[in-house]
Design an enzyme around this catalytic site. Sequence first.
Site, PDB file in Angstrom:
ATOM      1  N   LYS A   1       6.985   8.210   6.371  1.00 41.28           N
ATOM      2  CA  LYS A   1       7.349   6.803   6.143  1.00 41.28           C
ATOM      3  C   LYS A   1       8.308   6.708   4.959  1.00 41.28           C
ATOM      4  O   LYS A   1       8.139   7.425   3.965  1.00 41.28           O
ATOM      5  CB  LYS A   1       6.067   5.993   5.864  1.00 41.28           C
ATOM      6  CG  LYS A   1       6.280   4.474   5.799  1.00 41.28           C
ATOM      7  CD  LYS A   1       4.939   3.752   5.618  1.00 41.28           C
ATOM      8  CE  LYS A   1       5.091   2.235   5.542  1.00 41.28           C
ATOM      9  NZ  LYS A   1       3.794   1.555   5.381  1.00 41.28           N
TER      10      LYS A   1
ATOM     11  N   SER B   1      -1.791  -1.453   7.440  1.00 41.01           N
ATOM     12  CA  SER B   1      -0.464  -0.954   7.838  1.00 41.01           C
ATOM     13  C   SER B   1      -0.456   0.404   8.518  1.00 41.01           C
ATOM     14  O   SER B   1       0.568   0.820   9.041  1.00 41.01           O
ATOM     15  CB  SER B   1       0.460  -0.902   6.623  1.00 41.01           C
ATOM     16  OG  SER B   1       0.856  -2.199   6.277  1.00 41.01           O
TER      17      SER B   1
ATOM     18  N   SER C   1       2.935  -2.258   8.533  1.00 40.52           N
ATOM     19  CA  SER C   1       4.305  -1.943   8.181  1.00 40.52           C
ATOM     20  C   SER C   1       4.746  -0.542   8.593  1.00 40.52           C
ATOM     21  O   SER C   1       5.938  -0.285   8.697  1.00 40.52           O
ATOM     22  CB  SER C   1       4.478  -2.083   6.665  1.00 40.52           C
ATOM     23  OG  SER C   1       3.675  -1.125   5.988  1.00 40.52           O
TER      24      SER C   1
END
Lengths: 499, 491
Positions: free
Chosen positions: B79, B178, B154
Site C-alpha cells: 500500500k 480499511s 482505503s
Amino acid sequence: MRDFDFEIVMGLEVHAELHTKSKIFCGCTTEFGGEQNTHVCPVCLGLPGVLPVLNEKVVDYAMKAGLALQCTIASFSKFDRKNYFYPDLPKAYQISQYDLPIAEGGYIDIEVQGEKKRIGITRVHMEEDAGKLVHGGGSLAYAGYSLADYNRTGVPLIEIVSEPDIRSIEEAIAYLEQLKAILEYTEVSDCKMEQGSLRCDANVSLRPWGQKELGTKTELKNMNSFKALQKALEYEIERQAEILRDGGKIIQETRMWDENKGETIALRSKEEAHDYRYFPDPDLPPIVISEEWVERIRKTLPELPQARQVRLVESYGLPAYDAAVITGSKAMADYFDQACTAYGMTLPAGQKVDQKGQERAKQISNYMMGELSRRLNASEKGFQDCPISPENLVELLTLIEGGTISGKIAKTVFDEMFESGKKPKTIVEEKGLVQISDEGALASVVAEVVAANPQVVADFKAGKDKAVGFFVGQVMKATRGKANPGLVNRLLMEELKRQ
Amino acid sequence: MKLHTKCAHELHDLLVSKEISATELVNDVAARLEDVEPKVLAFVTKTIDEAKAAAARVDDKIASGEKIGPLEGIPMAIKDNMCTEGVPTTCSSKMLHNFVPPYDATVVRKLKEAGSIMLGKVNMDEFAMGSSCENSWQEGTRNPWRLERVPGGSSGGSAASVSAGQAVFSLGSDTGGSIRQPAAFCGVVGLKPTYGSVSRYGLIAFASSLDQIGPFSRDVRDCALVMNAIAGHDPFDSTSAPIEHPDYTTFLDQSIKGWRIGVPKEYFGEGIDADVSETMQKAMKTLESLGAELIECSLPHTEYALPCYYIIAPAEASSNLARYDGVRYGFRAEEAEDLISMFSKTRSEGFGEEVKRRIMLGTYALSSGYYDAYYLKALKVRTLIKQDFDRAFEKFDVLLSPTTPSVAFSCGDRLNNPLQMYQSDICTLSVNLAGIPAISINAGFADGLPIGVQFMGKPFEEGRLLQISHAFEQATSCHSQMPPLKGGCAE
Ligand SMILES: [Zn+2]
C-alpha cells in the site's frame, strides 16, 4: 522598591538544554555546532511515517533537575502534542508535556541584599527543541528568503516555570543565578547561555501597591544573558509604568527583547494568540515512574550550591561572602574543595578546622577570588581549566608558610605557574628562588650595606625612619629578593643600634 | 501454468521442487499485472525491473543449493502509505506525489529480508481516508469482480491486486476497517492485527492510535505466513508490544470443536442487507457443523462507535497531517506571497476534499473550549467500547459478525454523501477503537459479489482467528474462486 509607584510581579520560564549525548526521540548527536543539517535523521526531521522513541536518559536528567529543585516527581507522566505551524518545527507540532509534567511544586531559595526569600517552582517539564531559521537579508522583516537548519530539532529541553513570586529585577537575577548553579551542579545542563543552552522568558506585570488582583502581563522572550535579562526587565517595567501612569491599559502580548535596539518589541497580541490544540501524543506510551527509579536518581544528586555554601562557612570558617562567590560556580567550588583536600583538610560533615586551618582556607579563598579569578577572566578561562591545579596552589601556599619563599617571590612563582603549569617547587629550584634565612650570611650582607652608606645611617640617627626602608631595599637587591624579610629587619635594627 | 492464481505456500513448494523459477513466477505475475491493470487500476507505482532483478538473485540462491524461506521469491504489493527506500510513496495524494522516502518502513524491511519481491505500490484513498478507494489523486481502483463497483477502501489497491492476481499477497493498513472492508468486497483474506503487534514505523500516519498494518492474501495459510514475517516488537515503534509472537501456521489444521462463538446482536440490526444476513446464517451453520457453539451476545456501546471514531481519527489526523506544509518535501503551491499564504495555498491545493473535511473536523474537536466536549468525551466512550469487548471475551473464544453491511457498492455512489460512506465501516470501527485483532474472509457471494465474515478476537490472539478462519475455509470452497476477469481491454 517601595519608592516605585507600582509593585512588580514576575515569573520566569527557563529553558535548559539537557546534557544528554543523543536527542530526545532518536539517536542523533546533540553536539553544538556542526555543518547545517548534518545532525539529523528521518525521525528528528519528522519525515512521513517516522515515530519517536523516548531516550530514557532524558527522563533521568529531568527527574534529577526536579529533585534538585525540591519538586515532587510524578508517578505517572505523559507527552502531549503542541500544534502550531512554523518552518523550524518539522512535524508542525512540538512534543511537550501539558497537564501531567514530570515534576511539580518545588522552590529555590535566594538572597538579595541580605534578605532571604523563597521562589516557588510551579513545574518542570520535558520537551523537544525546534530547529533554527537563518533569514537571508539580515532580519526577519527584510528577509528575501529563509534557510532552515534542523541540527537542533529534537535536542532535549526542560522548561522550568516559576510561580509569580519575583518582585524585583534583583530577585529575578538572583533566581536565575541560583537556578543556573543548581543545573550546573547536577550536571543536568551545561547552561551555556551564549550557545542557547539556557534561555529565559519572563512574565511581567505591575499593580498599585496593596492591590490584590494581578495586572495585565506581557511575556518577554529571547533573553539569553544576565545582562539582557536585566536590561529587558528595566525597559519593560518602565514601559508598563509609563502607560499606567498616563492612565493607559497594558495589552496582554508577547514581546521580544531586541538586543541591538535596547527595547522590547510586540510579537503577537492575545487576540491572535495560538490555540495549540494540545492532546496526548498517541505515538508515545505514558511514562510510569516507580519509587525505586526516583530513589536511584535521588542518590545521584550532588551537594547543591546552598548546602555547600553553608558547609564552607561552618567547616572552614570562610566569610559568607567568600562562600557565596566560590559556590556560585560548581567548578570554582570543586577547586576550593580539592585545594582543602590537598592541604589535608578533608572533613567529615559537621566538623570544623582549627584556627590554622581557617587561615589556610582563607588563603586559598583569597588567591581564588583575587589573582586566580583575575587571570582566568583575562584569559577567558574557568576554574575547570585553570592552569594551576589546586594541588600546586596549595604547594605554593605551603612554601610561603614554611618560609621557603617570601610573599614577594611567591608572586613571581605564581606568574610562572600560570604560564607554564609547572609545580612551584620546580620553579623555585630552577630559578634558585629559595629564601635566605641563614643568619650569618644575611648579617654580613647587612653589615656591608650599612657600612657603605654612612650618610643614611646619619639620617636614621637623626630620626628619619625612611632610612630603614632604604637599607631593606639594598639588602633585597643584593640578595635578588631572596632574603627573609623578617630576619633582615631584625638584623638591620641590631646593626644600626651598634653604629 | 497460471501461477498468478496460486497461493504463496503452493508457489513455495513449486520453487523448492524447482518446477518453476522465481524469474518465471515474477514474469507470470507481472504479465498478469500489466494485462488486467488497465481495468483494475490498482497500482500507483510499478517496480517490475527491480522485481526481476530480485527474482534472479533468488534463483541464484536456489541454484546454489541454499534453502529459501516460505515467502522468498513471492511477488507482493505494498500500500502506498508505507515508506519504501528510493521508491515513491505518495499516500495517493498530490501532496506527496513527488516524495521518495530515504528509508524503508519496518514491515517493508522485514519482507525484503524474508525475500519477498515487491511488484509495486498500490492505490488507496488519500492518506487512508475513505472506504471506496475513490479518494485518490490517481484514478480510483476498480473491483475485479465487477469493474463498475468499488474495491472498498482505503486499502482498495491492496485488496484488488491480490483478488485480480496482480500480486500473491499484499499489505494494507486498517484504521477503521480499511483492510477488512476491501477484503470483504474483493473476496480475499484480510487481517487487522492487534494494535502493537505489527510495527507502524514507516507507515505514514492517519490516526496513530488506530492505524495498524496487516496482510491481504488469497487464503488463510498465506495470511499466517505473512504475519510470521511482519509481526514482532520493533524498537523504533514505542507502541509496538514487547512480546514473543508464536509461529502462526501452528494454529492451522486445528479443530474448533467446543469453541464458543459470540454473535453480537448489534451487528445484525437494520442496515444489514438481506444477502449479507443470509450468508452469515449459512456461515454460522458451517461453524456449528465444525463443532462450535454460536451464542447471541451484546456489545451495548456499538452505536457510539461511529461518532466516537469520527472524533478521534480526525483529531489525530489533523495533527499528523500538519507536517505537509510545503516547506521540506512534497508539493508546494506556486506564487505564495508570504509564509502563511505558502502554508495555506499548499494545503488547499495539495489535499483532496475528504482529507480537508477530516482535518477541519479534527482541528475543531481539539480546539480549546471544545476539547472536553468532543475529544475527551470520545476517549471515554472508547474505554466503554473496549470494556464491552473485555466482558464478551470472558465468555467467548471469538466474536462473529458480517464485515460489511452490504456487498461492494457502485463507483461514485456514495462519493458525495460522506455520512453514507462512513456507514460502510460500521461493522469494523469498534475493533480499532478497542485495539483488538479481527479478520475478514470470504463467506459466499450475492449476485457474483463476495461477502465477508468477520471474526474478532482477544488482544494478541491472532492465532485463534487464523485457526477458526482456516477451519471455515477448509469447510467451504469460496476462497478458491477467482474473479471472472479477462486481460486486455476486450471485455
Ligand atoms: Zn535524529
